[in-house]
Enzyme design. Structure first.
Site, mmCIF file in Angstrom:
data_model
loop_
_atom_site.group_PDB
_atom_site.id
_atom_site.type_symbol
_atom_site.label_atom_id
_atom_site.label_comp_id
_atom_site.label_asym_id
_atom_site.label_seq_id
_atom_site.Cartn_x
_atom_site.Cartn_y
_atom_site.Cartn_z
ATOM 1 N N THR A 114 0.717 -1.163 -0.180
ATOM 2 C CA THR A 114 -0.084 -0.076 0.035
ATOM 3 C C THR A 114 0.845 1.187 -0.024
ATOM 4 O OG1 THR A 114 -1.538 1.263 1.551
ATOM 5 C CG2 THR A 114 0.004 -0.310 2.574
ATOM 6 N N ASP A 115 0.224 2.623 -0.604
ATOM 7 C CA ASP A 115 0.869 3.662 -0.452
ATOM 8 C C ASP A 115 1.111 4.214 1.079
ATOM 9 O OD1 ASP A 115 -1.526 4.395 -0.191
ATOM 10 O OD2 ASP A 115 -1.667 6.005 -1.938
ATOM 11 N N GLU A 116 0.223 3.526 1.881
ATOM 12 C CA GLU A 116 0.291 4.164 3.158
ATOM 13 C C GLU A 116 1.374 4.013 4.026
ATOM 14 O OE1 GLU A 116 -3.053 3.467 5.879
ATOM 15 O OE2 GLU A 116 -4.522 3.501 4.120
ATOM 16 N N TYR A 139 -2.130 -0.330 11.206
ATOM 17 C CA TYR A 139 -2.133 -0.981 9.883
ATOM 18 C C TYR A 139 -0.924 -0.899 8.788
ATOM 19 C CZ TYR A 139 -3.275 -1.345 4.956
ATOM 20 O OH TYR A 139 -3.253 -1.723 3.536
ATOM 21 N N LYS A 143 2.225 -2.943 7.334
ATOM 22 C CA LYS A 143 2.229 -3.303 5.887
ATOM 23 C C LYS A 143 3.832 -2.785 5.609
ATOM 24 C CE LYS A 143 0.112 -4.469 2.937
ATOM 25 N NZ LYS A 143 -0.084 -5.937 2.392
#
Ligand code: DAU
Length: 334
Positions: A114-116, A139, A143
């Site tokens: 994810t870009d998060e 979260y 990741k």
């Protein structure tokens, strides 16, 4: 890919937690080259047995706890699945695969992320593959940790890993905890729509089929050891996206123009809420020829139409009794 690659066997390992839904796979359930296995990616024996049974050449790892609000309430399940589960898959791939063939194209481990992991942008600029990691929620920390493990297995053992980091997905069949399906479902029911803070946070919306095409492109043509950023090139504030989706629901249901906008209700902000995400996709465009093809208006229309036409899916997906019964049909053998 199942119908398009009839000579390839696909094994789907899924633990069918609250968001897992086998109805989504009904079109391929009967295909001769498709197999379902229920299990936890962190269950080492289970994963090892599957590698032995199927002699995989390729792993595409999508399995994750993915909802930020849930990670704020119950962070440890994110550590279990996203961190331990990823490390388990990497380690069992390493154990099963012949290291002499690493780098020959015989194997591939595609880690979907994810870009998060890059944290929170201010009003300007974009994330890219070289942005320093700065995860800020349980979260995104889980990741980011998974990405580090994937790179560590590539660096230390030579495991042929590619990583993709995508922006916010939306489209049919998404569990209605994520913003866009949540807006559609609550608008259908004429319920309040909670928008956190002032609704000025920005997300980069990627239609699910565009993401799937990117994943196939990266899986087939990406270079071992590389990372590819994938985004929709469609950044909107949460209030803008809410209005766009609600206006589309109004048109589809024949409600008067703008009627559902009144359902928006500003709610207390998410703790540690990342302000803005925006992915620069020039690497995957330049090197692999992928770009997002659906514009946001088309994507929202297709998504709204799908939810309006699939009320049974919605009822079942959100009904715990039904889901429990459905999971039991696929109970893992003792
Ligand atoms: O960037 C990719 C990420 O996008 C994925 O890695 C995550 O798995 C996925 O959940 C998503 O994270 P977000 O937190 O951005 O998605 P979510 O749909 O939860 O929220 C989108 C925005 O809408 C965010 O700014 C929070 C806001 N929001 C969300 C919900 C559920 C609201 O204002 N109200 C809500 O009820």
């Amino acid at each position: 890919m199942v119908p398009r690659y009839p000579d390839t066997r696909f094994v789907n390992l899924d633990s069918l937690t609250y968001a897992g839904n086998l109805m989504n796979l009904a079109p391929i359930e009967q295909a001769e080259n498709y197999f379902f296995a229920r299990g936890d990616i962190a269950d080492r024996e289970k994963v090892r047995a599957l590698f032995q049974e199927h002699a995989f050449s390729t792993v595409v790892h999508f399995a994750a706890e993915s909802h930020v609000d849930r990670s704020v309430r119950a962070p440890l399940s994110f550590v279990h699945t996203n961190v331990l589960g990823t490390a388990t898959l990497l380690e069992e791939a390493r154990a099963a695969w012949n290291a002499d063939d690493f780098g020959t194209g015989a194997y591939r481990f595609h880690h979907v992320s994810t870009d998060e992991v890059y944290g929170s942008l201010g009003p300007e600029g974009f994330f890219s593959e070289t942005t320093p990691y700065d995860p800020r929620s349980p979260y995104s920390a889980s990741k980011a940790s998974a990405d580090h493990f994937a790179r560590a297995w590539a660096q230390t053992y030579g495991l042929p890993v590619v990583i993709s980091n995508c922006s916010n997905n939306y489209g049919p069949r998404q569990f209605p905890e994520k913003l866009i399906p949540l807006i559609i479902v609550r608008a259908m029911q004429e319920n309040e729509i909670p928008i956190y803070g002032a609704g000025d946070h920005v997300r980069d919306w990627l239609y699910v089929e565009d993401h799937c095409e990117a994943l196939e492109t990266i899986l087939m043509s990406g270079v071992d050891g590389e990372t590819y950023g994938v985004g929709g090139e469609a950044c909107r504030t949460n209030l803008e996206i809410a209005h766009d989706v609600l206006d589309c629901v109004d048109r589809a249901l024949g409600r008067s123009e703008g009627a559902s906008r009144a359902l928006v209700s500003f709610a207390p902000d998410r703790p540690g809420h990342d302000y803005r995400y925006a992915m620069d996709v020039s690497k995957v465009r330049r090197e692999l020829g992928w770009r997002p093809r659906r514009d946001l208006t088309q994507g929202i229309e297709a998504t709204v139409a799908w939810y309006l036409e699939h009320e049974t899916w919605l009822e079942q997906a959100t009904d715990e009794t039904w889901r429990q019964w459905y999971r039991e049909q696929y109970a893992a053998p003792a």
